[in-house]
Design a protein around this motif. Structure first.
Motif: not given
Length: 423
Positions: A289-294
């Motif tokens: 999830k944080p990777f998708s946002a990044i």
């Protein structure tokens, strides 16, 4: 007498229109801010009234500027020699028309203004490819087949989501492109490729934040990711073909096929990690999830930082298109889920899943599939969409926080009153 006048008219017509142009070299592209000089020779088939009062005009001076300098140097052969100066102004394609009068357009050249390739451009394209591949490895790790099977036992939610994602969104993007960019096929293409991309991983985050059905969201993301391998080429080769024809562009069949096949590989790698390396899989799922946002933030910032031309391309139409596609997607997805009497959490999940597109995949496909200048011109649409997509979601999230806070305050007061009464 009539025959004489007719012959005279035909002779004059021939003497006006029967000229030809020869160029010292073939030119199809020119770089921005570059001026290119091309030797040119104009000759006529008739030698009665040759003059060198010819002009060259650009069909769009915001893209290309031209200047034709001619002089008559050979009276025996009645040729005009000179130089054609072409100056690139901005990205795009324009036509150079040579004429002696308003109606006497004899030759037309099509020239594209492109950016000079830089090392940073290759880094940007390569980084997008790597990040999208890593994201799909994460997708392969995160696929919970038991949850998918449970959700598919009542498939109405996923079916609504698939219909919205692969029918409504492509048609919406095609219509928005036609309405807002009627004379710019490359912009229509950027909008269309954004609309046919699968739903983005950020949809799971927003579904969680806004109180939607997370299991349904993850299932829809998984299904849409898999189905996109077939639906993206389908839309490109059917409805998208009309855009390619309008822009006189070649449909990149092999590149799109390679793209679809190429994303299956990281997806399969993720699935193998899930089966063979469960510890590594848990780590990758945790960072998905944080990777998708990044990924989304990186693409937007890097695209703007390395391609400042995006600011020049941004216009009211670009902004409206960037808002229109995802916002209408939210509305249509939510409305259709409401019509089919889904629960509130399911309506939220379907609406969010419909409106959020994987703009990273769209940029990747446009960059890899198209040539200059179309690869540059089309990128601005998915970037605009990525910027405009979260705005209403942020508003709804703030409203939800305020509402939750207000609901907690009365309950706290009631508990305090109850405590006082008991004592």
């Amino acid at each position: 007498m009539a025959l004489f006048l007719l012959g005279l008219f035909l002779l004059q017509t021939a003497s006006v229109f029967s000229w030809s142009a020869e160029f010292g070299r073939n030119v199809t592209t020119v770089h921005i801010y570059e001026t290119m000089s091309i030797p040119v020779r104009i000759s006529k088939d008739f030698n009665d009234k040759l003059n060198c009062f010819m002009t060259a005009t650009s069909s769009d001076e915001s893209i290309l500027m031209v200047d034709l300098e001619l002089f008559q140097s050979d009276y025996a052969s009645h040729n005009c020699h000179g130089m054609l100066n072409i100056t690139g102004v901005f990205l795009g394609k324009a036509k150079i028309m040579f004429n002696q009068s308003v109606t006497d357009i004899k030759h037309v050249l099509s020239v594209a203004t492109i950016r000079q390739e830089r090392v940073i451009d290759h880094i940007f394209t390569g980084s997008v490819i790597i990040l999208v591949s890593l994201l799909y490895i994460n997708f392969g790790c995160a696929m919970d087949w038991s949850v998918c099977q449970e959700t598919l036992r009542r498939p109405i939610g996923p079916l609504i989501g698939m219909f919205c994602q692969f029918i409504i969104m492509p048609l919406l993007s095609y219509g928005i492109g036609l309405v807002l960019f009627p004379t710019h096929p490359e912009m229509q293409l950027g909008m269309f490729f954004t609309g046919i991309s699968p739903s983005g991983g950020a949809s799971n985050i927003w579904t969680l934040l806004l109180g939607g059905n997370l299991n349904l969201s993850v299932t829809m993301t998984t299904i849409c990711t898999l189905v996109a391998f077939g639906m993206m080429p389908f839309w490109v080769f059917t409805l998208g073909r009309y855009i390619f024809d309008r822009g006189e562009l070649a449909v990149p069949y092999s590149r799109i096929a390679s793209f679809a096949a190429g994303l299956i590989i990281p997806l399969a790698i993720g699935y193998l990690i899930q089966r063979k390396l469960p510890k590594l899989c848990r780590i990758m799922v945790r960072i998905m999830k944080p990777f998708s946002a990044i990924l989304i933030i990186f693409i937007i910032i890097f695209a703007i930082a390395t391609n400042l031309y995006l600011f020049k391309l941004f216009s009211l139409q670009i902004i409206v298109a960037g808002m229109g596609l995802p916002w209408l997607g939210f509305m249509f997805g939510g409305l259709l889920a409401f019509i089919f009497k889904q629960t509130i959490p399911d309506i939220k999940a379907i609406a969010i899943e419909t409106g959020i597109q994987n703009t990273g995949v769209a940029i990747f496909l446009l960059r890899v599939g198209l040539k200059a200048p179309e690869d540059d011109l089309t990128t601005v649409l998915p970037v605009s969409t990525a910027i405009m997509t979260p705005l209403p979601l942020i508003v709804f999230y703030v409203i939800k926080l305020v509402r939750d806070r207000k609901q907690k305050i009365p309950s706290s007061d009631a508990s305090l009153d109850k405590f006082k009464n008991e004592n």
